[in-house]
Design a protein around this motif. Structure first.
Motif, PDB file in Angstrom:
ATOM      1  N   GLY A   1       7.426   7.560   3.412  1.00  0.00           N
ATOM      2  CA  GLY A   1       5.807   6.408   2.381  1.00  0.00           C
ATOM      3  C   GLY A   1       5.878   5.535   2.520  1.00  0.00           C
ATOM      4  N   ARG A   2       6.842   4.735   2.930  1.00  0.00           N
ATOM      5  CA  ARG A   2       6.800   3.073   3.127  1.00  0.00           C
ATOM      6  C   ARG A   2       5.508   2.749   4.199  1.00  0.00           C
ATOM      7  NH1 ARG A   2      12.470   1.195   3.492  1.00  0.00           N
ATOM      8  NH2 ARG A   2      11.712  -0.831   3.038  1.00  0.00           N
ATOM      9  N   PHE A   3       4.266   2.806   4.075  1.00  0.00           N
ATOM     10  CA  PHE A   3       3.348   3.135   5.103  1.00  0.00           C
ATOM     11  C   PHE A   3       3.369   1.026   5.108  1.00  0.00           C
ATOM     12  CE2 PHE A   3       1.489   6.647   2.743  1.00  0.00           C
ATOM     13  CZ  PHE A   3       1.407   7.185   3.938  1.00  0.00           C
TER      14      PHE A   3
ATOM     15  N   GLU B   1      -7.562   2.907  -2.315  1.00  0.00           N
ATOM     16  CA  GLU B   1      -8.243   2.252  -1.141  1.00  0.00           C
ATOM     17  C   GLU B   1      -7.171   1.311  -0.614  1.00  0.00           C
ATOM     18  OE1 GLU B   1     -12.244   1.855  -1.728  1.00  0.00           O
ATOM     19  OE2 GLU B   1     -12.233   2.302  -3.294  1.00  0.00           O
TER      20      GLU B   1
ATOM     21  N   ILE C   1       5.629   7.051   8.101  1.00  0.00           N
ATOM     22  CA  ILE C   1       5.118   8.431   7.448  1.00  0.00           C
ATOM     23  C   ILE C   1       6.221   9.560   7.105  1.00  0.00           C
ATOM     24  CG2 ILE C   1       4.227  10.639   9.063  1.00  0.00           C
ATOM     25  CD1 ILE C   1       2.870   8.489   9.844  1.00  0.00           C
TER      26      ILE C   1
ATOM     27  N   TYR D   1       0.907  -0.956   0.105  1.00  0.00           N
ATOM     28  CA  TYR D   1       0.043   0.167   0.102  1.00  0.00           C
ATOM     29  C   TYR D   1       0.862   1.254  -0.150  1.00  0.00           C
ATOM     30  CZ  TYR D   1      -3.999   3.749   1.651  1.00  0.00           C
ATOM     31  OH  TYR D   1      -4.299   4.549   1.980  1.00  0.00           O
ATOM     32  N   ILE D   2       0.838   1.859  -1.451  1.00  0.00           N
ATOM     33  CA  ILE D   2       1.370   3.362  -1.010  1.00  0.00           C
ATOM     34  C   ILE D   2       0.838   4.567  -0.750  1.00  0.00           C
ATOM     35  CG2 ILE D   2       2.632   2.299  -2.709  1.00  0.00           C
ATOM     36  CD1 ILE D   2       1.781   3.778  -5.045  1.00  0.00           C
ATOM     37  N   GLY D   3      -0.413   4.628  -0.083  1.00  0.00           N
ATOM     38  CA  GLY D   3      -1.262   5.770   0.333  1.00  0.00           C
ATOM     39  C   GLY D   3      -1.772   6.296  -0.412  1.00  0.00           C
ATOM     40  N   ILE D   4      -1.891   5.690  -1.877  1.00  0.00           N
ATOM     41  CA  ILE D   4      -3.037   6.499  -2.648  1.00  0.00           C
ATOM     42  C   ILE D   4      -4.016   5.220  -2.754  1.00  0.00           C
ATOM     43  CG2 ILE D   4      -3.095   7.378  -4.094  1.00  0.00           C
ATOM     44  CD1 ILE D   4      -0.107   8.653  -4.642  1.00  0.00           C
TER      45      ILE D   4
END
Lengths: 568, 320
Positions: B284-286, B66, B281, B61-64
């Motif tokens: 961005g490597r959630f 769903e 955070i 998941y890359i933060g963009i």
């Protein structure tokens, strides 16, 4: 009765749970109202203007609608201090265009704020951030931002008239669309027209009075450099009762340090001073391992061993550094001149002799002149319009206004009669405004707001026609860099996306360097230095450095081709 | 409904009767239970619902977009944790700092509360208590800034030590990695011991004075009374607090370390929470940081269970 009250409360709470999770699952849901809100206005605008579209290409689109609207505009710079609407310039622009801005600035770490906004799909109308930031790629690839070229096609052909085609195609995505527009950018054509006036921000400076007191020594060789620091420390052990800091640098961050090497951004003042090439025979050159570079890193290590590097420099953030610069506590600095303009003013007001002046700094064994980074086509920041934008049409029209000559002039000179006037047949700042700008920039920003206080889309070449000549204490710093600049455009935009394999490795290498750099400078002996340096190189090679360089090489070759196109 | 249940009671086994009486009890307490339900709703909303996000540890998941659309990657991120060079350092720092904090910081409030209890002057007692718990209300952001200037080359610590002739040259404490743990532990204890002592003081206050009177009559001195009356009486409180302290061993120091950390002391100051913050955070490597956080949570749970069973065996008091 009571029972029912509490039961309804529970029910209410439960329904919020459902509502929240529902909202999380459907980010489109939250953006749809704004999309639908802008839809009618879009169709309204289209139907009447569709017939009269052709002449509109030459006309400023923003003039067609100047009803009040407020856009949220995010600036990815925590230090940005100004508010829209406080000063006469922004008030004037709001009066003229109807557009008012709500500037949003992160309170803490910039990436944290931006990532949070991206993840929550709550981007404001406009976003401005450094072109090198990972967020740019992320927002474009994630489909969170509007294509400027599409918006312009649809609503405002005037955009193509005022935008620089070279800049648009430099930033064009593989699909041919452009999503960003840069500020402070210079296209190859600008280089032809303005090249001789180009300056660099990268300076090596010393405190004038101290430097002269120790006999203005030559600091280009390691011996001369160390000796000068030593003399300064012996002669001026204290400044106003506090210890002198013989040399200062940019702040140490997790990817390194601009003054030495920031591996994340591939930016290094020191290697520019050593005039190291960035490519050799068409292949990207690894400056970090150049013998000249290592020789100077070792010189700085020696300086630390001789007690000439204060520990402050490893710890201080920009705020602490600015305070110390204003106190004149550094003897020398390898530092960006525009980053201490306000402090330079403070020193100048106290004693014109205590300011910092640019001198010849570290040089290679041939004592070649430095090759400092001048303007480049990538510019400094880029501005994007998000898909959540309140009113697409007004947004692109406002953007066109800002990059047009009229908008640039309004942003630079402000309102006629308030901050500028036609004096001797030339539009220029009124003397009192000019005086304030040269002595107290932050007061000027609040009182006049001109001279690109709001620099999000400033065109540093266009503004030259209104720009007053530089005055001391800045003139010397600026003039010193003239003729020593080079364009490094082709080396920009060559980094892989952060979530790709190469990107993750690039970040690992960068943080590894961020840890190694202070260790190198603090190494007790040359042998320790070599050990740490070799460890870093070994680790770098193990972390996929070759693949990273291969990726950059391809991108670099594409850039060279692109730039050659522009000159045809 | 109720009548029905009552009819069935005699026909069924005793455990069913227990269930019915539970229901009846529940009904009897229905107003109170609704209040508890509010708490449950709050837990569900803020603690359980966000747990859905844990699935990103198994996804890319890359933060963009769903979470449910992100591709599954299985254990990939967990494998990466074990290949991560930073992990050893991060875990060493986390455990090192936390264990030392527990070892040194846990007994101090107990001892402090014991001594405070022996003070004769109530007024003085109150003053001391207030002064010692006040630092608790300072945020680490403020206290961190104060500490940075105290520990600087021209700061008060160097001034004092140089004035006493203990050191010759000023030391930049925050840029010498070897001092970092000591700074963090000492400042945390200084900030929190007065506050932590409050619970013990309350526990001591509830001890029956008759016990002390009896002990005095039996000829016990002050230290003996402390040892044989006070300490055994607050033993239960101590062990519960100890279990809780062990459970939070891996996450107690984020804000403190964030403000005191810098690029030079990094080797001794990066802890799991900081690492998760930086990777997740900031970079961005959630997904990867969610995996690290999940592993951390599991270790914390394991430590909590360990402390709980230990305490159960030692003195029969435990959380569950």
């Amino acid at each position: 009765m009571k029972k029912w009250l509490s039961l309804t409360m529970v029910a209410a709470l439960m329904s919020t749970v459902v509502a929240c999770s529902g909202g999380n699952n459907k980010p489109e849901a939250s953006s749809s109202p704004s999309a639908s809100a802008s839809q009618p206005s879009a169709s309204n605008a289209e139907s009447p203007s569709a017939s009269a579209e052709q002449p509109a290409a030459d006309e400023a689109g923003w003039k067609s609608d100047t009803s009040p609207i407020t856009f949220d505009w995010y600036l990815n710079f925590a230090w940005f201090p100004n508010k829209w609407g406080v000063d006469p310039t922004s008030q004037y622009i709001t009066k003229k265009t109807g557009v008012s801005l709500n500037l949003v600035v992160p309170a803490g770490n910039e990436n944290e704020k931006l990532n949070a906004m991206i993840a929550a799909n709550q981007l404001p109308d406009f976003i401005t951030l450094g072109w090198w930031e990972e967020g740019v790629k992320k927002m474009i690839e994630g489909g969170l931002v509007e294509s400027l070229t599409d918006l312009a096609d649809q609503y405002d052909p005037y955009f193509f008239k005022v935008a620089d085609g070279a800049k648009l195609s430099w930033y064009a995505q593989p699909d041919g669309k452009t999503y960003v527009y840069p500020n402070a950018s210079s296209s190859p054509a600008d280089f032809k027209n303005f090249g001789t006036q180009f300056t660099s921000n990268q300076t090596f400076v010393v405190r004038k009075d101290m430097y002269e007191a120790i006999g203005s020594p030559d600091m280009r060789t390691p011996e001369g450099f160390l000796n000068a620091l030593k003399m300064a420390k012996e002669k001026f052990p204290e400044v106003n009762g506090q210890p002198l800091i013989p040399i200062g640098f940019h702040e140490f961050g997790e990817d390194g340090n601009y003054s030495f090497f920031d591996v994340g951004q591939d930016s290094s003042y020191l290697s520019h001073y050593l005039a190291l090439p960035r490519e050799k025979e068409g292949k990207l050159y690894d400056r970090l391992t150049d013998p000249e570079y290592v020789r100077w890193l070792k010189t700085f290590r020696q300086a630390n061993q001789d007690g000439l590097i204060s520990k402050d420099v490893f710890v201080d953030k920009r705020a602490q550094m600015e305070e110390k610069i204003a106190q004149g506590r550094y003897f020398a600095m390898l530092y960006q001149r525009t980053d201490f303009a306000a402090q330079q003013n403070v020193l100048y007001a106290k004693d014109p002799n205590s300011v910092y002046i640019a001198v010849d700094g570290p040089a290679n064994t041939n004592l070649d002149a430095p090759t400092l980074a001048g303007p480049a086509i990538s510019g400094w920041t880029v501005t994007l319009i998000s898909k959540n934008v309140k009113d697409k049409e007004r947004a692109i029209k406002f953007l066109s206004y800002l990059i047009s000559e009229e908008g640039q002039k309004d942003m630079y000179l402000g309102e006629k009669g308030v901050s500028y006037d036609t004096i001797d047949g030339k539009d220029q700042f009124k003397p009192e405004a000019l005086n304030l700008m040269n002595t107290d920039r932050s007061a000027f920003d609040k009182q006049y707001g001109a001279s690109h206080t709001f620099w999000m889309l400033m065109d540093t070449n266009m503004q030259l026609q209104w720009q007053p000549p530089a005055v001391e204490p800045f003139k010397q710093l600026e003039d010193w860099t003239k003729g020593k600049t080079e364009s490094y455009s082709q080396y920009d935009l060559i980094n892989p996306p952060a979530t790709s394999k190469e990107g993750i490795n690039a970040k690992k290498i960068a943080t590894e360097w961020g840890k190694a750099l202070p260790k190198l400078l603090l190494a007790k002996s040359e042998a320790d230095f070599d050990q740490t340096f070799n460890d870093f190189i070994a680790k770098r090679d193990k972390t996929g450095f070759a693949e990273l360089m291969a990726y950059r090489q391809t991108k670099y070759e594409e850039n060279v081709k692109k730039l050659a196109e522009f000159l045809k | 409904m109720e009548a029905n249940a009552e009819v069935q009671v005699p026909a069924r086994k005793p455990d069913n009767r227990r269930r019915t009486s539970l229901l009846r009890k529940f009904y009897g307490q229905r107003y109170l239970q609704v209040m508890a339900l509010l708490g449950v709703a709050w837990m569900l909303l803020f603690h359980y619902a966000p747990m859905y996000g844990i699935v990103i540890a198994f996804k890319q998941y890359i933060g963009i977009g769903e979470i449910k659309n992100a591709p599954w990657v299985g254990w990939e991120h967990f494998k990466a944790i074990f290949e991560d060079d930073m992990m050893f350092q991060v875990i060493r720092n986390t455990l090192g700092i936390s264990l030392l904090k527990l070892l040194i910081g846990f007994p101090i409030p107990i001892v402090f509360a014991l001594f405070l209890n022996e003070l004769r002057s109530l007024r003085f007692n109150r003053i001391v208590q207030t002064i010692t718990y006040l630092p608790h209300f300072l945020s680490w952001v403020i206290l961190g800034g104060i500490l940075i200037s105290w520990l600087a080359d021209v700061g008060v610590v160097n001034d004092v030590l140089m004035g006493l002739g203990l050191i010759k040259e000023p030391i930049f404490y925050l840029s010498e990695p070897q001092y970092f743990w000591a700074i963090v532990i000492a400042s945390d204890i200084w900030k929190e011991f007065g506050w932590s002592a409050i619970i013990y003081i309350a526990a001591i206050a509830s001890i029956s004075p008759e016990l002390y009177e009896a002990a005095t009559i039996d000829g016990a001195g002050r230290f003996q009374r402390m040892r044989y009356v006070t300490l055994p009486s607050i033993k239960g409180t101590i062990s519960i607090l100890f279990i809780l302290a062990v459970g939070s061993i891996l996450n107690s120091n984020f804000d403190q370390i964030l403000v005191l950390k810098n690029q030079v002391n990094e080797s001794m100051s990066s802890v799991i929470d900081i690492y998760v913050y930086e990777i997740g955070i900031k970079q961005g490597r959630f997904s990867y940081s969610a995996a690290v956080g999940l592993v951390k949570g599991l270790i914390a749970l394991f430590l909590l269970l360990l402390a709980n069973s230990f305490s159960k065996r030692m003195n029969q008091s435990s959380l569950f």
